[in-house]
Motif scaffolding. Sequence first.
Motif, PDB file in Angstrom:
ATOM      1  N   LEU A 116      -1.111  12.539  -9.205  1.00 53.54           N
ATOM      2  CA  LEU A 116      -1.233  11.538  -8.148  1.00 53.54           C
ATOM      3  C   LEU A 116      -1.964  12.128  -6.959  1.00 53.54           C
ATOM      4  O   LEU A 116      -1.773  13.291  -6.617  1.00 53.54           O
ATOM      5  CB  LEU A 116       0.159  11.063  -7.714  1.00 53.54           C
ATOM      6  CG  LEU A 116       0.981  10.294  -8.746  1.00 53.54           C
ATOM      7  CD1 LEU A 116       2.360   9.978  -8.173  1.00 53.54           C
ATOM      8  CD2 LEU A 116       0.282   9.011  -9.164  1.00 53.54           C
ATOM      9  N   GLN A 151      -2.656  10.176  -1.266  1.00 55.33           N
ATOM     10  CA  GLN A 151      -2.468   8.810  -0.798  1.00 55.33           C
ATOM     11  C   GLN A 151      -1.480   8.046  -1.686  1.00 55.33           C
ATOM     12  O   GLN A 151      -0.639   7.290  -1.200  1.00 55.33           O
ATOM     13  CB  GLN A 151      -3.815   8.069  -0.771  1.00 55.33           C
ATOM     14  CG  GLN A 151      -4.791   8.567   0.280  1.00 55.33           C
ATOM     15  CD  GLN A 151      -5.416   9.909  -0.082  1.00 55.33           C
ATOM     16  OE1 GLN A 151      -5.671  10.173  -1.255  1.00 55.33           O
ATOM     17  NE2 GLN A 151      -5.642  10.757   0.900  1.00 55.33           N
ATOM     18  N   GLN A 152      -1.582   8.256  -3.018  1.00 55.59           N
ATOM     19  CA  GLN A 152      -0.660   7.595  -3.932  1.00 55.59           C
ATOM     20  C   GLN A 152       0.771   8.081  -3.721  1.00 55.59           C
ATOM     21  O   GLN A 152       1.727   7.302  -3.786  1.00 55.59           O
ATOM     22  CB  GLN A 152      -1.093   7.838  -5.378  1.00 55.59           C
ATOM     23  CG  GLN A 152      -2.374   7.109  -5.774  1.00 55.59           C
ATOM     24  CD  GLN A 152      -2.857   7.518  -7.142  1.00 55.59           C
ATOM     25  OE1 GLN A 152      -2.932   8.698  -7.473  1.00 55.59           O
ATOM     26  NE2 GLN A 152      -3.166   6.526  -7.966  1.00 55.59           N
ATOM     27  N   GLN A 180      -0.067  -1.718   0.795  1.00 53.02           N
ATOM     28  CA  GLN A 180       0.321  -1.619  -0.611  1.00 53.02           C
ATOM     29  C   GLN A 180       1.836  -1.692  -0.775  1.00 53.02           C
ATOM     30  O   GLN A 180       2.347  -2.275  -1.734  1.00 53.02           O
ATOM     31  CB  GLN A 180      -0.206  -0.308  -1.203  1.00 53.02           C
ATOM     32  CG  GLN A 180      -1.721  -0.247  -1.322  1.00 53.02           C
ATOM     33  CD  GLN A 180      -2.178   1.029  -1.990  1.00 53.02           C
ATOM     34  OE1 GLN A 180      -1.720   1.378  -3.073  1.00 53.02           O
ATOM     35  NE2 GLN A 180      -3.072   1.765  -1.326  1.00 53.02           N
ATOM     36  N   THR A 240       8.140   2.757 -10.234  1.00 52.68           N
ATOM     37  CA  THR A 240       7.904   1.985  -9.012  1.00 52.68           C
ATOM     38  C   THR A 240       8.958   0.899  -8.856  1.00 52.68           C
ATOM     39  O   THR A 240       9.502   0.693  -7.766  1.00 52.68           O
ATOM     40  CB  THR A 240       6.500   1.359  -9.038  1.00 52.68           C
ATOM     41  OG1 THR A 240       5.521   2.394  -9.190  1.00 52.68           O
ATOM     42  CG2 THR A 240       6.223   0.598  -7.759  1.00 52.68           C
TER      43      THR A 240
END
Length: 486
Positions: free
Chosen positions: A14, A17-18, A344, A390
């Motif tokens: 990742l 930013q992720q 997001q 997630t």
Amino acid sequence: MIKQFLNLKLSQKLSPQQIQVMKLIQLPTQAFEQRLLEELNDNPALESGKEEPEIPADEYEADEYEDFDDSETDTMQEDINIDEYLNDDTPDYKTQANNYSDDDEERESPLAEPISFHQDLINQLNTFILNDEEREIAEFLVGSIDDTGYIRRSIPDMVDDMAFTQGIYTDEKTVERILHIIHQLEPAGVGARDLQECLLLQLKQKTPTQDVALAIDILEQQFDAFSHKYYDKLMQKFGVSSADLKNAIHVIEKLNPKPGGSYTAGNRVTENIVPDFAIRILDGELQLTLNGRNAPSLHVSKDYQEMMQTYKDSRDKSSSQRDAVQFIKHKLDSAKWFIDAIRQRQETLLVTMNAIMHYQQEYFLEGDEAKLKPMILKDIADLVGLDISTISRVANSKYVETPYGTKLIKEFFSEGFTNDQGEEVSTIEIRKVLREIIEEEDKDKPLNDDQLADILKEKGFPIARRTIAKYREQLDIPVARMRRKI
């Protein structure tokens, strides 16, 4: 012997930013607000509130910069595209009004500044006459009390710890004497080293009666028999009737096994749960809103953009100026990344909760737990096209306000079970039925797990005994012998 071979390995990493997005998604509303405040304090290029009117983009045509003939400027232009930070596409973020209610913050209840559990105990020490050494020892002992009200460390260990870490040189006898003072503090039972001592401390502060005296004898002499509910043994040991034993046990059952917990229960320490979502029913339709505190107004600082413009307009670019513009670039990048991460986060929260709401539509419309459908993380992940991890981050830490109370989202997830009618039901419904059966049982002869399995089978749920035991433990219900009432 040395062997050489080629090994191919596929891995996925990742980006920073992720990772930032994943961390933000995991945060509930209150923790998110704290994280937002930290970012605003750390990054001066990130500002909250409404953005001031933008400087017209046509003032920053790229050809103005290309006219410079400074060789060092060419190098800088390759490293940093300054125009990226000067155009009118600077990220700006504000949640759409229909995503949350305007009165979210207005419903917040003001809370009085709480006094901590340990500070309250320290304050009580002021009512005792102690010399300096005794007070230091007493405060150390108070600091060793955990949130449930117990001291879990042995006196020799605390004597050594005081000597090495506090420079307090004492002996076990003195610590034991000071501990008796701690045992006089409120709530009763605080500072005990185990459950037996905790209950006895509370009993000895009660007005002496026949029932209290028997209760003390039971805990001092037959604590193991009491904890395992061997009532026949207790009646034989103390030569008392069933009624006398029942009265003594009733006295014990009214004691507090976690005196530190009573501090929270007494509202001196308050936890305020802020729902992250709200589900309402309007004209027979479900409406989902996100708490407005998850939707801050953020924008990139115009001052920092003007600094970039100043550097662009400058013909003499010194080394210090280049260092400064690198710093500015870093802060602007961080601000843009953070704004995008929040966007997001909001999109992920809304799309996930919306999928859960529609999956469990019957429950949210009627409030009947029997209407909850079996639902696992993968079901929602497949619906919204996100990773299971997630969905887990959203479900594990977020609350939703419903017409039937505020619920932890992960409580809506459960495995499925097929009943004798061939219908798939949620394990939540099975646990509810199991609890109702146990609540209605004869407490003189509580049902064991085999009997519970037989009753559930009659109700259409053919479940193995070991599964009954698992569900019972999940409901925090003890075995039959421990549920017996005398």
